[in-house]
Design a protein around this motif. Structure first.
Motif, PDB file in Angstrom:
ATOM      1  N   PHE A  96     -27.163  -3.353 -23.860  1.00 62.02           N
ATOM      2  CA  PHE A  96     -27.197  -4.584 -24.646  1.00 62.02           C
ATOM      3  C   PHE A  96     -25.744  -4.986 -24.871  1.00 62.02           C
ATOM      4  O   PHE A  96     -25.033  -4.335 -25.619  1.00 62.02           O
ATOM      5  CB  PHE A  96     -27.925  -4.341 -25.974  1.00 62.02           C
ATOM      6  CG  PHE A  96     -28.146  -5.597 -26.770  1.00 62.02           C
ATOM      7  CD1 PHE A  96     -29.243  -6.395 -26.514  1.00 62.02           C
ATOM      8  CD2 PHE A  96     -27.269  -5.964 -27.771  1.00 62.02           C
ATOM      9  CE1 PHE A  96     -29.467  -7.553 -27.248  1.00 62.02           C
ATOM     10  CE2 PHE A  96     -27.480  -7.121 -28.510  1.00 62.02           C
ATOM     11  CZ  PHE A  96     -28.577  -7.912 -28.248  1.00 62.02           C
ATOM     12  N   LYS A  97     -25.314  -6.029 -24.207  1.00 68.46           N
ATOM     13  CA  LYS A  97     -23.889  -6.362 -24.179  1.00 68.46           C
ATOM     14  C   LYS A  97     -23.573  -7.574 -25.063  1.00 68.46           C
ATOM     15  O   LYS A  97     -23.151  -8.617 -24.572  1.00 68.46           O
ATOM     16  CB  LYS A  97     -23.447  -6.615 -22.741  1.00 68.46           C
ATOM     17  CG  LYS A  97     -23.605  -5.393 -21.860  1.00 68.46           C
ATOM     18  CD  LYS A  97     -23.248  -5.678 -20.425  1.00 68.46           C
ATOM     19  CE  LYS A  97     -23.470  -4.453 -19.574  1.00 68.46           C
ATOM     20  NZ  LYS A  97     -23.238  -4.676 -18.172  1.00 68.46           N
ATOM     21  N   TRP A  98     -23.790  -7.396 -26.355  1.00 70.85           N
ATOM     22  CA  TRP A  98     -23.390  -8.423 -27.316  1.00 70.85           C
ATOM     23  C   TRP A  98     -22.472  -7.740 -28.305  1.00 70.85           C
ATOM     24  O   TRP A  98     -22.910  -6.881 -29.079  1.00 70.85           O
ATOM     25  CB  TRP A  98     -24.588  -9.005 -28.032  1.00 70.85           C
ATOM     26  CG  TRP A  98     -25.389  -9.971 -27.221  1.00 70.85           C
ATOM     27  CD1 TRP A  98     -25.349 -10.176 -25.879  1.00 70.85           C
ATOM     28  CD2 TRP A  98     -26.361 -10.870 -27.732  1.00 70.85           C
ATOM     29  NE1 TRP A  98     -26.241 -11.127 -25.514  1.00 70.85           N
ATOM     30  CE2 TRP A  98     -26.887 -11.582 -26.636  1.00 70.85           C
ATOM     31  CE3 TRP A  98     -26.864 -11.144 -28.988  1.00 70.85           C
ATOM     32  CZ2 TRP A  98     -27.859 -12.552 -26.769  1.00 70.85           C
ATOM     33  CZ3 TRP A  98     -27.843 -12.100 -29.119  1.00 70.85           C
ATOM     34  CH2 TRP A  98     -28.326 -12.803 -28.021  1.00 70.85           C
ATOM     35  N   LYS A 152     -26.070  -1.148 -32.651  1.00 72.56           N
ATOM     36  CA  LYS A 152     -27.241  -1.257 -33.538  1.00 72.56           C
ATOM     37  C   LYS A 152     -28.525  -1.524 -32.741  1.00 72.56           C
ATOM     38  O   LYS A 152     -29.550  -0.884 -32.969  1.00 72.56           O
ATOM     39  CB  LYS A 152     -27.004  -2.368 -34.558  1.00 72.56           C
ATOM     40  CG  LYS A 152     -28.054  -2.455 -35.613  1.00 72.56           C
ATOM     41  CD  LYS A 152     -27.680  -3.509 -36.641  1.00 72.56           C
ATOM     42  CE  LYS A 152     -27.950  -2.928 -37.998  1.00 72.56           C
ATOM     43  NZ  LYS A 152     -27.391  -3.644 -39.094  1.00 72.56           N
ATOM     44  N   ILE A 153     -28.468  -2.447 -31.795  1.00 72.82           N
ATOM     45  CA  ILE A 153     -29.654  -2.785 -30.999  1.00 72.82           C
ATOM     46  C   ILE A 153     -30.032  -1.635 -30.077  1.00 72.82           C
ATOM     47  O   ILE A 153     -31.220  -1.291 -29.962  1.00 72.82           O
ATOM     48  CB  ILE A 153     -29.428  -4.084 -30.192  1.00 72.82           C
ATOM     49  CG1 ILE A 153     -29.228  -5.276 -31.129  1.00 72.82           C
ATOM     50  CG2 ILE A 153     -30.562  -4.332 -29.210  1.00 72.82           C
ATOM     51  CD1 ILE A 153     -30.422  -5.586 -32.027  1.00 72.82           C
ATOM     52  N   GLU A 154     -29.064  -1.006 -29.430  1.00 72.45           N
ATOM     53  CA  GLU A 154     -29.374   0.120 -28.555  1.00 72.45           C
ATOM     54  C   GLU A 154     -29.990   1.272 -29.348  1.00 72.45           C
ATOM     55  O   GLU A 154     -30.920   1.925 -28.885  1.00 72.45           O
ATOM     56  CB  GLU A 154     -28.143   0.559 -27.776  1.00 72.45           C
ATOM     57  CG  GLU A 154     -27.762  -0.444 -26.689  1.00 72.45           C
ATOM     58  CD  GLU A 154     -26.519  -0.073 -25.912  1.00 72.45           C
ATOM     59  OE1 GLU A 154     -25.867   0.947 -26.241  1.00 72.45           O
ATOM     60  OE2 GLU A 154     -26.190  -0.803 -24.951  1.00 72.45           O
ATOM     61  N   LYS A 155     -29.510   1.533 -30.560  1.00 72.35           N
ATOM     62  CA  LYS A 155     -30.089   2.578 -31.421  1.00 72.35           C
ATOM     63  C   LYS A 155     -31.523   2.215 -31.803  1.00 72.35           C
ATOM     64  O   LYS A 155     -32.417   3.061 -31.783  1.00 72.35           O
ATOM     65  CB  LYS A 155     -29.230   2.772 -32.675  1.00 72.35           C
ATOM     66  CG  LYS A 155     -29.883   3.635 -33.747  1.00 72.35           C
ATOM     67  CD  LYS A 155     -29.247   4.987 -33.838  1.00 72.35           C
ATOM     68  CE  LYS A 155     -29.726   5.810 -34.991  1.00 72.35           C
ATOM     69  NZ  LYS A 155     -31.085   6.315 -34.898  1.00 72.35           N
ATOM     70  N   PHE A 195     -28.750  -8.032 -21.345  1.00 73.73           N
ATOM     71  CA  PHE A 195     -29.718  -7.063 -21.840  1.00 73.73           C
ATOM     72  C   PHE A 195     -30.522  -6.520 -20.671  1.00 73.73           C
ATOM     73  O   PHE A 195     -31.131  -7.278 -19.923  1.00 73.73           O
ATOM     74  CB  PHE A 195     -30.657  -7.708 -22.858  1.00 73.73           C
ATOM     75  CG  PHE A 195     -31.722  -6.782 -23.357  1.00 73.73           C
ATOM     76  CD1 PHE A 195     -31.401  -5.663 -24.111  1.00 73.73           C
ATOM     77  CD2 PHE A 195     -33.050  -7.006 -23.063  1.00 73.73           C
ATOM     78  CE1 PHE A 195     -32.381  -4.796 -24.571  1.00 73.73           C
ATOM     79  CE2 PHE A 195     -34.036  -6.156 -23.522  1.00 73.73           C
ATOM     80  CZ  PHE A 195     -33.700  -5.050 -24.273  1.00 73.73           C
ATOM     81  N   VAL A 196     -30.476  -5.208 -20.508  1.00 73.32           N
ATOM     82  CA  VAL A 196     -31.220  -4.542 -19.438  1.00 73.32           C
ATOM     83  C   VAL A 196     -31.849  -3.293 -20.031  1.00 73.32           C
ATOM     84  O   VAL A 196     -31.190  -2.521 -20.726  1.00 73.32           O
ATOM     85  CB  VAL A 196     -30.294  -4.140 -18.261  1.00 73.32           C
ATOM     86  CG1 VAL A 196     -31.070  -3.380 -17.202  1.00 73.32           C
ATOM     87  CG2 VAL A 196     -29.604  -5.355 -17.671  1.00 73.32           C
ATOM     88  N   ILE A 197     -33.140  -3.117 -19.757  1.00 67.01           N
ATOM     89  CA  ILE A 197     -33.805  -1.871 -20.131  1.00 67.01           C
ATOM     90  C   ILE A 197     -34.704  -1.474 -18.974  1.00 67.01           C
ATOM     91  O   ILE A 197     -35.379  -2.314 -18.382  1.00 67.01           O
ATOM     92  CB  ILE A 197     -34.594  -1.993 -21.448  1.00 67.01           C
ATOM     93  CG1 ILE A 197     -35.129  -0.630 -21.872  1.00 67.01           C
ATOM     94  CG2 ILE A 197     -35.700  -3.005 -21.347  1.00 67.01           C
ATOM     95  CD1 ILE A 197     -35.648  -0.575 -23.287  1.00 67.01           C
ATOM     96  N   SER A 198     -34.657  -0.206 -18.615  1.00 61.64           N
ATOM     97  CA  SER A 198     -35.542   0.306 -17.569  1.00 61.64           C
ATOM     98  C   SER A 198     -36.019   1.692 -17.978  1.00 61.64           C
ATOM     99  O   SER A 198     -35.309   2.415 -18.681  1.00 61.64           O
ATOM    100  CB  SER A 198     -34.835   0.360 -16.213  1.00 61.64           C
ATOM    101  OG  SER A 198     -33.824   1.335 -16.216  1.00 61.64           O
ATOM    102  N   ILE A 199     -37.218   2.017 -17.534  1.00 60.80           N
ATOM    103  CA  ILE A 199     -37.802   3.331 -17.818  1.00 60.80           C
ATOM    104  C   ILE A 199     -38.360   3.875 -16.513  1.00 60.80           C
ATOM    105  O   ILE A 199     -39.205   3.247 -15.881  1.00 60.80           O
ATOM    106  CB  ILE A 199     -38.918   3.238 -18.875  1.00 60.80           C
ATOM    107  CG1 ILE A 199     -38.378   2.634 -20.169  1.00 60.80           C
ATOM    108  CG2 ILE A 199     -39.526   4.619 -19.127  1.00 60.80           C
ATOM    109  CD1 ILE A 199     -39.438   2.321 -21.203  1.00 60.80           C
TER     110      ILE A 199
END
Length: 161
Positions: A93-95, A101-104, A5-9
């Protein structure tokens, strides 16, 4: 280490009317994968529980600057000065089975957060307009202390749904 899981802004602010492309200077290959989502702080719908009359840019008028209220379908074309906030949100999100669903969910949450936050920033202009760097640093220090106190008292409350 594998990251599931990676998120950046990343954020850039430009004095334009939202018409610049690829301001984050992505490679042509990466740029082709980008979904551009425009956030309009005046006309985009917000949830009833996010609405506050004092944070409604269609009603607010700044006492310090005379800016506002913001109205109309293309309000940014008729106001001066105007600033566009360009955000590059990267989410992975690599599951298997949950990725889409999670990325949305994260995209929807970010849109809600950005819309509400930028409405607030505009309507709070009289609180921050004209602050010096020293004033801003003091405000940051107070905010950090308040957040640390909230964390010590228990989980920081917020809604993600």
């Amino acid at each position: 280490m594998k990251k599931d899981f990676v998120i950046s802004i990343e954020t850039l602010h430009l004095g334009d009317q939202g018409n610049s492309e690829n301001v984050h200077q992505l490679s042509p290959e990466k740029w082709r994968t980008v979904e551009v989502v425009n956030v309009d702080i005046v006309n985009d719908p917000i949830r009833p529980d996010d609405y506050k009359k004092e944070e409604d840019p269609t009603l607010f008028r700044s006492q310090k600057t005379g800016r506002g209220p913001l109205r109309g379908k293309n309000w940014w074309m008729s106001v001066e000065p105007v600033m566009t906030c360009y955000k590059l949100v990267t989410c992975e999100f690599k599951w298997f089975g949950l990725q889409t669903k999670i990325e949305k969910f994260i995209q929807d949450f970010d849109r809600r957060l950005f819309t509400t936050f930028h409405r607030q920033i505009f309507c709070w202009i009289d609180q921050w307009y004209g602050l010096s760097m020293d004033d801003i640093r003091q405000l940051e220090d107070r905010t950090q202390k308040e957040l640390e106190q909230q964390r010590a008292e228990g989980p920081v409350r917020g809604t993600m749904g």
